[in-house]
Design a protein around this motif. Structure first.
Motif, PDB file in Angstrom:
ATOM      1  N   ALA A  21      50.435 106.066  64.316  1.00  0.00           N
ATOM      2  CA  ALA A  21      50.668 104.880  63.631  1.00  0.00           C
ATOM      3  C   ALA A  21      51.795 104.987  62.852  1.00  0.00           C
ATOM      4  CB  ALA A  21      49.436 104.213  62.932  1.00  0.00           C
ATOM      5  N   VAL A  22      52.754 104.096  62.586  1.00  0.00           N
ATOM      6  CA  VAL A  22      54.072 104.188  62.050  1.00  0.00           C
ATOM      7  C   VAL A  22      54.566 102.829  61.651  1.00  0.00           C
ATOM      8  CG1 VAL A  22      55.661 104.153  64.028  1.00  0.00           C
ATOM      9  CG2 VAL A  22      56.450 105.415  61.780  1.00  0.00           C
ATOM     10  N   THR A  23      54.911 102.803  60.302  1.00  0.00           N
ATOM     11  CA  THR A  23      55.741 101.688  59.852  1.00  0.00           C
ATOM     12  C   THR A  23      57.331 102.173  59.274  1.00  0.00           C
ATOM     13  OG1 THR A  23      55.614  99.698  58.457  1.00  0.00           O
ATOM     14  CG2 THR A  23      54.432 101.568  57.307  1.00  0.00           C
ATOM     15  N   TYR A  24      58.008 101.216  59.278  1.00  0.00           N
ATOM     16  CA  TYR A  24      59.221 101.466  58.412  1.00  0.00           C
ATOM     17  C   TYR A  24      59.554 100.589  57.623  1.00  0.00           C
ATOM     18  CZ  TYR A  24      64.263 102.453  57.901  1.00  0.00           C
ATOM     19  OH  TYR A  24      65.435 102.717  57.261  1.00  0.00           O
ATOM     20  N   VAL A  25      59.791 101.214  56.081  1.00  0.00           N
ATOM     21  CA  VAL A  25      59.877 100.341  54.939  1.00  0.00           C
ATOM     22  C   VAL A  25      61.040 101.037  54.147  1.00  0.00           C
ATOM     23  CG1 VAL A  25      58.761  99.836  52.642  1.00  0.00           C
ATOM     24  CG2 VAL A  25      57.416 100.196  54.654  1.00  0.00           C
ATOM     25  N   GLU A  26      61.858  99.826  53.627  1.00  0.00           N
ATOM     26  CA  GLU A  26      63.058 100.150  52.878  1.00  0.00           C
ATOM     27  C   GLU A  26      62.894  99.644  51.541  1.00  0.00           C
ATOM     28  OE1 GLU A  26      66.722  99.947  56.276  1.00  0.00           O
ATOM     29  OE2 GLU A  26      66.499  98.278  55.131  1.00  0.00           O
ATOM     30  N   TRP A  27      63.315 100.439  50.500  1.00  0.00           N
ATOM     31  CA  TRP A  27      63.049 100.088  49.146  1.00  0.00           C
ATOM     32  C   TRP A  27      64.045 100.078  48.358  1.00  0.00           C
ATOM     33  CZ3 TRP A  27      64.171 103.963  45.642  1.00  0.00           C
ATOM     34  CH2 TRP A  27      64.558 105.026  46.059  1.00  0.00           C
ATOM     35  N   GLY A  28      63.964  99.265  47.075  1.00  0.00           N
ATOM     36  CA  GLY A  28      65.177  98.964  46.352  1.00  0.00           C
ATOM     37  C   GLY A  28      64.442  99.180  44.609  1.00  0.00           C
ATOM     38  N   ASP A  29      64.631  97.927  44.069  1.00  0.00           N
ATOM     39  CA  ASP A  29      63.714  97.994  42.836  1.00  0.00           C
ATOM     40  C   ASP A  29      62.543  97.779  42.814  1.00  0.00           C
ATOM     41  OD1 ASP A  29      63.381  95.114  43.139  1.00  0.00           O
ATOM     42  OD2 ASP A  29      65.159  94.472  42.155  1.00  0.00           O
ATOM     43  N   ALA A  30      61.907  97.661  41.675  1.00  0.00           N
ATOM     44  CA  ALA A  30      60.377  97.802  41.421  1.00  0.00           C
ATOM     45  C   ALA A  30      59.811  96.713  42.515  1.00  0.00           C
ATOM     46  CB  ALA A  30      60.216  97.442  40.035  1.00  0.00           C
ATOM     47  N   ASP A  31      60.365  95.485  42.502  1.00  0.00           N
ATOM     48  CA  ASP A  31      59.717  94.353  43.253  1.00  0.00           C
ATOM     49  C   ASP A  31      60.551  94.270  44.753  1.00  0.00           C
ATOM     50  OD1 ASP A  31      58.331  93.451  41.078  1.00  0.00           O
ATOM     51  OD2 ASP A  31      60.130  92.737  40.211  1.00  0.00           O
ATOM     52  N   SER A  32      61.215  95.298  45.229  1.00  0.00           N
ATOM     53  CA  SER A  32      61.662  95.107  46.573  1.00  0.00           C
ATOM     54  C   SER A  32      61.389  96.638  47.362  1.00  0.00           C
ATOM     55  CB  SER A  32      63.253  95.075  46.175  1.00  0.00           C
ATOM     56  OG  SER A  32      63.826  94.867  47.694  1.00  0.00           O
ATOM     57  N   GLN A  33      60.069  96.500  47.963  1.00  0.00           N
ATOM     58  CA  GLN A  33      59.670  97.275  49.046  1.00  0.00           C
ATOM     59  C   GLN A  33      59.353  96.510  50.247  1.00  0.00           C
ATOM     60  OE1 GLN A  33      57.515  97.376  45.962  1.00  0.00           O
ATOM     61  NE2 GLN A  33      59.298  98.497  45.203  1.00  0.00           N
ATOM     62  N   GLU A  34      60.277  96.469  51.115  1.00  0.00           N
ATOM     63  CA  GLU A  34      60.221  95.715  52.355  1.00  0.00           C
ATOM     64  C   GLU A  34      59.731  96.354  53.572  1.00  0.00           C
ATOM     65  OE1 GLU A  34      60.775  92.363  51.469  1.00  0.00           O
ATOM     66  OE2 GLU A  34      61.243  92.872  49.558  1.00  0.00           O
ATOM     67  N   VAL A  35      58.815  95.801  54.226  1.00  0.00           N
ATOM     68  CA  VAL A  35      58.380  96.403  55.608  1.00  0.00           C
ATOM     69  C   VAL A  35      59.505  95.770  56.675  1.00  0.00           C
ATOM     70  CG1 VAL A  35      56.854  96.179  57.306  1.00  0.00           C
ATOM     71  CG2 VAL A  35      56.009  96.223  55.018  1.00  0.00           C
ATOM     72  N   ILE A  36      60.300  96.592  57.160  1.00  0.00           N
ATOM     73  CA  ILE A  36      61.099  96.303  58.282  1.00  0.00           C
ATOM     74  C   ILE A  36      60.702  96.212  59.420  1.00  0.00           C
ATOM     75  CG2 ILE A  36      63.476  96.808  59.221  1.00  0.00           C
ATOM     76  CD1 ILE A  36      63.713  95.755  56.080  1.00  0.00           C
ATOM     77  N   VAL A  37      59.710  97.260  59.918  1.00  0.00           N
ATOM     78  CA  VAL A  37      59.012  97.260  61.317  1.00  0.00           C
ATOM     79  C   VAL A  37      57.435  97.469  60.767  1.00  0.00           C
ATOM     80  CG1 VAL A  37      58.537  98.364  63.517  1.00  0.00           C
ATOM     81  CG2 VAL A  37      60.953  98.059  62.238  1.00  0.00           C
ATOM     82  N   PRO A  38      56.471  96.689  61.103  1.00  0.00           N
ATOM     83  CA  PRO A  38      55.212  96.627  60.639  1.00  0.00           C
ATOM     84  C   PRO A  38      54.682  97.836  61.424  1.00  0.00           C
ATOM     85  CG  PRO A  38      55.483  94.713  62.040  1.00  0.00           C
ATOM     86  CD  PRO A  38      56.940  95.161  61.823  1.00  0.00           C
ATOM     87  N   TRP A  39      53.328  97.983  61.181  1.00  0.00           N
ATOM     88  CA  TRP A  39      52.498  99.004  61.601  1.00  0.00           C
ATOM     89  C   TRP A  39      52.764  99.090  63.118  1.00  0.00           C
ATOM     90  CZ3 TRP A  39      51.307 103.508  59.548  1.00  0.00           C
ATOM     91  CH2 TRP A  39      51.193 103.473  58.125  1.00  0.00           C
ATOM     92  N   SER A  40      52.889  99.929  63.711  1.00  0.00           N
ATOM     93  CA  SER A  40      52.999 100.105  65.244  1.00  0.00           C
ATOM     94  C   SER A  40      52.344 101.439  65.706  1.00  0.00           C
ATOM     95  CB  SER A  40      54.480 100.142  65.980  1.00  0.00           C
ATOM     96  OG  SER A  40      55.128  98.826  65.340  1.00  0.00           O
ATOM     97  N   VAL A  41      51.872 101.364  66.833  1.00  0.00           N
ATOM     98  CA  VAL A  41      50.956 102.678  67.543  1.00  0.00           C
ATOM     99  C   VAL A  41      52.258 102.927  68.444  1.00  0.00           C
ATOM    100  CG1 VAL A  41      49.517 103.526  69.194  1.00  0.00           C
ATOM    101  CG2 VAL A  41      48.918 101.928  67.284  1.00  0.00           C
ATOM    102  N   ILE A  42      52.587 104.464  68.501  1.00  0.00           N
ATOM    103  CA  ILE A  42      53.493 104.941  69.312  1.00  0.00           C
ATOM    104  C   ILE A  42      52.610 106.113  70.094  1.00  0.00           C
ATOM    105  CG2 ILE A  42      55.333 106.548  69.596  1.00  0.00           C
ATOM    106  CD1 ILE A  42      56.681 104.181  67.932  1.00  0.00           C
TER     107      ILE A  42
END
Length: 172
Positions: A64-85
């Protein structure tokens, strides 16, 4: 803030060999070209025949994998939600979603907040993996606020999660 955590996962947990958070720096020191480069790297890795062979060679034959991009303390953004490979097709679908999504994270980097957010994603994802890993990328050790890095790192490790990656030149 994290969007799309684990809605719809109430109840049974799906078994996987690995729960993996790809936690990529998208703070203001990272330009759009660097974002695309990071994403291409992850997309290429997940669709590579040797990586797929390793995934399919595991006990559960899935991760199971998810891709998250992060910036400041209030900016952790799920770009691709949990997915099964669990096949070349599911890996290709993840890679396609990753490359198509717009950039959403912003601000100075808040490394501790990013690590804390990644652990929350692991804690509430509806999967049960043999291993839990945060693959972290960052371009400096500066942390501009939010959760202190040391405290976040200690909490992640105490939860039994492995942190892979580097901050600038210093290993996590």
């Amino acid at each position: 803030m994290i969007v799309g955590l684990a809605c719809g996962f109430a109840g049974a947990e799906e078994r996987v060999d690995l729960e993996l958070v790809l936690l990529a720096d998208a703070s203001r020191s990272i330009d759009d070209g660097e974002i695309r480069h990071q994403r291409r790297g992850y997309a290429s890795a997940l669709t590579h025949p040797e990586v797929l062979s390793a995934i399919l060679g595991g006990y559960e034959r899935r991760i199971a994998v998810t891709y998250v991009e992060w910036g400041d303390a209030d900016s952790q953004e799920v770009i691709v939600p949990w997915s099964v490979i669990d096949s070349p097709e599911s890996a290709a679908a993840f890679a396609e979603s990753l490359m198509a999504a717009p950039r959403r994270a912003n601000g100075p980097n808040a490394i501790g907040s990013a690590l804390a957010a990644a652990q929350l994603l692991l804690d509430g994802n509806g999967f049960e993996g043999t291993r839990k890993v945060i693959d972290f990328s960052g371009d400096s050790s500066y942390s501009g606020g939010g959760v202190p890095v040391g405290a976040a790192r200690a909490a992640v490790l105490a939860a039994g999660t492995v942190i892979n990656g580097q901050i600038g030149r210093a290993s996590c």
